[in-house]
Design an enzyme around this catalytic site. Structure first.
Site, PDB file in Angstrom:
ATOM      1  N   LYS A 204      14.128 -42.978  59.360  1.00 36.22           N
ATOM      2  CA  LYS A 204      15.484 -43.141  59.894  1.00 36.22           C
ATOM      3  C   LYS A 204      16.385 -43.814  58.851  1.00 36.22           C
ATOM      4  O   LYS A 204      17.486 -43.372  58.591  1.00 36.22           O
ATOM      5  CB  LYS A 204      15.416 -43.976  61.177  1.00 36.22           C
ATOM      6  CG  LYS A 204      16.736 -44.234  61.827  1.00 36.22           C
ATOM      7  CD  LYS A 204      16.524 -44.975  63.130  1.00 36.22           C
ATOM      8  CE  LYS A 204      17.808 -45.614  63.605  1.00 36.22           C
ATOM      9  NZ  LYS A 204      17.619 -46.402  64.818  1.00 36.22           N
ATOM     10  N   GLU A 210       7.037 -48.303  52.380  1.00 38.44           N
ATOM     11  CA  GLU A 210       5.845 -47.456  52.401  1.00 38.44           C
ATOM     12  C   GLU A 210       6.230 -45.987  52.209  1.00 38.44           C
ATOM     13  O   GLU A 210       5.626 -45.257  51.412  1.00 38.44           O
ATOM     14  CB  GLU A 210       5.107 -47.588  53.749  1.00 38.44           C
ATOM     15  CG  GLU A 210       4.450 -48.925  53.991  1.00 38.44           C
ATOM     16  CD  GLU A 210       5.369 -49.929  54.678  1.00 38.44           C
ATOM     17  OE1 GLU A 210       6.617 -49.772  54.589  1.00 38.44           O
ATOM     18  OE2 GLU A 210       4.842 -50.876  55.281  1.00 38.44           O
ATOM     19  N   GLY A 265      13.334 -45.871  66.327  1.00 36.14           N
ATOM     20  CA  GLY A 265      12.226 -45.179  65.669  1.00 36.14           C
ATOM     21  C   GLY A 265      11.103 -44.817  66.630  1.00 36.14           C
ATOM     22  O   GLY A 265      10.609 -43.689  66.646  1.00 36.14           O
ATOM     23  N   ARG A 266      10.688 -45.777  67.456  1.00 38.88           N
ATOM     24  CA  ARG A 266       9.536 -45.522  68.342  1.00 38.88           C
ATOM     25  C   ARG A 266       9.891 -44.644  69.532  1.00 38.88           C
ATOM     26  O   ARG A 266       9.029 -44.332  70.346  1.00 38.88           O
ATOM     27  CB  ARG A 266       8.912 -46.851  68.784  1.00 38.88           C
ATOM     28  CG  ARG A 266       9.881 -47.822  69.423  1.00 38.88           C
ATOM     29  CD  ARG A 266       9.262 -49.216  69.550  1.00 38.88           C
ATOM     30  NE  ARG A 266      10.194 -50.217  70.042  1.00 38.88           N
ATOM     31  CZ  ARG A 266      11.016 -50.924  69.286  1.00 38.88           C
ATOM     32  NH1 ARG A 266      11.053 -50.726  67.979  1.00 38.88           N
ATOM     33  NH2 ARG A 266      11.813 -51.837  69.801  1.00 38.88           N
ATOM     34  N   GLU A 351       5.991 -53.322  70.076  1.00 40.72           N
ATOM     35  CA  GLU A 351       7.208 -53.508  69.276  1.00 40.72           C
ATOM     36  C   GLU A 351       8.420 -53.644  70.207  1.00 40.72           C
ATOM     37  O   GLU A 351       9.388 -54.318  69.879  1.00 40.72           O
ATOM     38  CB  GLU A 351       7.395 -52.337  68.297  1.00 40.72           C
ATOM     39  CG  GLU A 351       8.341 -52.661  67.154  1.00 40.72           C
ATOM     40  CD  GLU A 351       8.278 -51.656  66.008  1.00 40.72           C
ATOM     41  OE1 GLU A 351       7.486 -51.872  65.078  1.00 40.72           O
ATOM     42  OE2 GLU A 351       9.022 -50.665  66.047  1.00 40.72           O
ATOM     43  N   HIS A 382     -19.465 -46.416  74.425  1.00 40.49           N
ATOM     44  CA  HIS A 382     -20.582 -46.899  73.619  1.00 40.49           C
ATOM     45  C   HIS A 382     -20.120 -47.935  72.615  1.00 40.49           C
ATOM     46  O   HIS A 382     -20.807 -48.228  71.648  1.00 40.49           O
ATOM     47  CB  HIS A 382     -21.264 -45.714  72.924  1.00 40.49           C
ATOM     48  CG  HIS A 382     -21.745 -44.704  73.929  1.00 40.49           C
ATOM     49  ND1 HIS A 382     -23.017 -44.743  74.461  1.00 40.49           N
ATOM     50  CD2 HIS A 382     -21.091 -43.704  74.559  1.00 40.49           C
ATOM     51  CE1 HIS A 382     -23.140 -43.764  75.348  1.00 40.49           C
ATOM     52  NE2 HIS A 382     -21.974 -43.124  75.433  1.00 40.49           N
ATOM     53  N   LYS A 491       9.040 -57.159  56.470  1.00 42.33           N
ATOM     54  CA  LYS A 491       9.430 -56.204  55.414  1.00 42.33           C
ATOM     55  C   LYS A 491      10.178 -56.943  54.297  1.00 42.33           C
ATOM     56  O   LYS A 491       9.919 -56.738  53.115  1.00 42.33           O
ATOM     57  CB  LYS A 491      10.400 -55.148  55.981  1.00 42.33           C
ATOM     58  CG  LYS A 491       9.805 -54.132  56.910  1.00 42.33           C
ATOM     59  CD  LYS A 491      10.886 -53.088  57.204  1.00 42.33           C
ATOM     60  CE  LYS A 491      10.588 -52.230  58.392  1.00 42.33           C
ATOM     61  NZ  LYS A 491      11.684 -51.349  58.774  1.00 42.33           N
TER      62      LYS A 491
HETATM   63  O1  F6P Z   1       7.863 -50.877  62.012  1.00 49.92           O
HETATM   64  C1  F6P Z   1       9.220 -51.239  61.998  1.00 49.92           C
HETATM   65  C2  F6P Z   1      10.062 -50.044  61.960  1.00 49.92           C
HETATM   66  O2  F6P Z   1      11.369 -50.490  61.847  1.00 49.92           O
HETATM   67  C3  F6P Z   1       9.867 -49.152  63.176  1.00 49.92           C
HETATM   68  O3  F6P Z   1      10.623 -49.495  64.260  1.00 49.92           O
HETATM   69  C4  F6P Z   1      10.173 -47.827  62.611  1.00 49.92           C
HETATM   70  O4  F6P Z   1       9.683 -46.835  63.439  1.00 49.92           O
HETATM   71  C5  F6P Z   1       9.493 -47.905  61.273  1.00 49.92           C
HETATM   72  O5  F6P Z   1       9.756 -49.227  60.835  1.00 49.92           O
HETATM   73  C6  F6P Z   1       9.910 -46.901  60.253  1.00 49.92           C
HETATM   74  O6  F6P Z   1      11.265 -46.989  59.947  1.00 49.92           O
HETATM   75  P1  F6P Z   1      12.009 -45.792  59.216  1.00 49.92           P
HETATM   76  O7  F6P Z   1      11.946 -44.601  60.102  1.00 49.92           O
HETATM   77  O8  F6P Z   1      13.404 -46.278  58.993  1.00 49.92           O
HETATM   78  O9  F6P Z   1      11.288 -45.542  57.914  1.00 49.92           O
END
Ligand code: F6P
Length: 525
Positions: A204, A210, A265-266, A351, A382, A491
């Site tokens: 987003k 990452e 995002g979620r 979250e 198990h 972050k």
């Molecule tokens: O984990 C924190 C977060 O802000 C989530 O809410 C989001 O889904 C994720 O990082 C990834 O963010 P982006 O889509 O901006 O890379």
């Protein structure tokens, strides 16, 4: 004390708790022979059996009173009206628009033209991929698509692409990468050829460390074979609200799918973030997924609190967390195709509602989201079911059961038999006179969510069910379920530590433990 814990509805529940705690599930079933039917709700392709919970009609009445006291119906209406419920970021939480069938929605500030436009672009792209029109830089057909993203930009598409794989219409093989650890991408790329591999970068913000690191590595992997002119760009699409960020990676503007600040995002798998799902199962199946969610939206908006499936799940959670001290809930899908559901729900629930201050910034004096965890049954039996049956913790369980899978073998029946056996053993135990080590005390609560079949519609309804459950809990706990400042801080901190680790920059200002670990790790070569 907070307004909530001083409220009449809360106090009534606290008093009622004493009475119900003296009654076992076995007693409740004896007292009411129609209990199994009475404590169940059916809507569309989903059925919720909540008869194996520590509740009677009075409990449900009092719990619904708590939801009414919190003015839940008004909050639901506000969410669907596009009010800025995410008050710390002044944003709406309009994921419901992504599956709306209305010509205009919401009434104020129609977003449907943008939503329909994105769906059309997705359909076009999926058509190109499935029709073999999407080619790599040297004209060879794409055989593999690697989705790069993290959190909400990964867990939803990953979970649903697997769950919907049976609807697959051919097309390239899908891979998912999220970890900044290069091993993740490396493992995904093993055996793949740059000329026939395509990357979808979902972010987003297009600012997540990452995802940017993995996208850059993917680009370097392509460039090593395709050169660094325009070739690698033909192997990228992006989904983002930051088109400039995607273009900086070299993604062609016509391959940038939109996201909006009014989708968290979620909650974003219904947007173009779900592109891998559409690639896995086809665009028609993706639209059926949206229809399933839409049906759950209508149920959530229209059903009375006591017959409202997401509200009932939310109230049961609150019952155990706040009145019985439960700190965790397990989610056990009896379906290998749904094995990523617990991880998806961990983000959605923890979250969203893992918060310690209310929406007015006051510290809460009641527990909020429990720890959500789980794994697919039967392997889970198990592994950790021993603790569920004979351990010392209260762990309410959600069993997710698929009725039929359309195949003629008895495999599905074996799964169902195991799921039902587990919930019955938890509820009713095993007496084993004279052998205390064999005694299962029973009286351990669980819900069973039954999907007649694992169809896209049922899945859409299931995911929307949990989204709305989380929202209903957030309303009662007076939380903003749509921000995640705890994650944001982590972050930022990682961003400041990296140069200190790499270049030995000044570590002053850091705590002593972090300084000493940095000093030790810097010396490692
Ligand atoms: O984990 C924190 C977060 O802000 C989530 O809410 C989001 O889904 C994720 O990082 C990834 O963010 P982006 O889509 O901006 O890379």
């Amino acid at each position: 004390m907070s307004k909530l814990t001083r409220s009449p509805a809360w106090e009534a529940l606290a008093a009622h708790r004493k009475r119900i705690a003296a009654t076992s599930l076995a007693d409740l079933f004896v007292a009411d022979l129609s209990r199994a039917g009475r404590f169940s709700i059916e809507t569309g392709e989903l059925m919720l059996d909540y008869s194996k919970h520590w509740v009677d009609a009075e409990t449900m009445r009092l719990l619904a009173g708590l939801a009414a006291q919190a003015q839940l119906p008004g909050w639901i209406a506000r969410m669907f009206a596009g009010d800025p419920l995410n008050n710390t970021e002044a944003r709406a939480a309009l994921h419901v628009a992504l599956r709306s069938g209305d010509a205009t929605f919401p009434e104020r500030g129609d977003v449907m033209p943008a939503v329909r436009g994105a769906l059309e672009s997705m359909r076009r792209f999926v058509g190109e991929v499935h029709g073999g029109v999407l080619k790599g830089a040297d004209g060879r057909a794409i055989t593999d698509v690697v989705s790069i993203g993290i959190g909400g930009s990964d867990l939803g598409p990953r979970m649903l692409a697997r769950a919907m794989r049976k609807f697959r219409k051919g097309g390239p093989k899908l891979h998912f990468v999220s970890n900044i650890d290069p091993a993740d991408l490396e493992a995904a790329l093993t055996g793949l050829t740059p000329n026939t591999t395509f990357f979808i970068v979902a972010s987003k913000t297009f600012a997540t460390a990452e995802t940017l690191a993995n996208a850059a590595r993917a680009r370097a992997w392509l460039e090593a074979v395709l050169g660094n002119s325009n070739g690698p760009s033909r192997h990228f699409a992006a989904i983002t609200a930051n088109a400039a960020g995607a273009e900086a990676l070299g993604v062609p503007p016509e391959r940038v799918f939109p996201m909006w600040d009014w989708v968290g995002g979620r909650y974003s798998v219904w947007s173009a973030v779900g592109l891998p799902v559409a690639l896995a199962a086809g665009m028609n199946a993706f639209e059926e997924l949206l229809e399933g969610a839409r049906a759950m939206d209508a149920h959530f908006r229209n059903e009375p609190l006591e017959r409202n499936m997401p509200v009932v799940l939310a109230l049961l959670e609150i019952w155990y967390v706040n009145f019985f001290g439960a700190e965790t809930r397990a989610v056990i899908p009896y379906s290998e195709d749904l094995r990523d559901l617990p991880a998806y729900l961990q983000q959605l629930e923890m979250e969203s509602n893992g918060k310690r201050v209310d929406r007015d910034g006051n510290e809460v004096d009641y527990a909020t989201a429990p720890v959500v965890w789980g794994a697919s049954g039967t392997p889970s039996q198990h592994s950790f079911h021993q603790l569920l049956h004979q351990g010392t913790h209260l762990v309410p369980v959600d069993f997710i059961v698929i009725g039929r899978n359309g195949e003629s073998s008895n495999a599905q029946e074996a799964l169902v038999a195991n799921a039902l056996a587990q919930s019955a053993a938890l509820a009713f135990g095993n007496p084993a006179p004279g052998a205390p080590h064999k005694v299962l005390p029973g009286n351990r609560p669980s819900s069973t969510v039954l999907l007649e079949r694992l169809t896209p519609r049922a899945l859409g309804a299931l995911i929307a069910l949990y989204e709305h459950k989380v929202f209903a809990e957030g309303v009662i706990w007076n939380l903003n379920s749509f921000d995640q400042w705890g994650v944001e801080h982590g972050k930022n901190l990682a961003r400041t530590l990296l140069p200190r680790l790499l270049a030995g920059e000044d570590a002053a200002g850091l705590d002593a433990s972090t300084r000493s670990l940095l000093a030790r790790l810097r010396k490692r070569d």
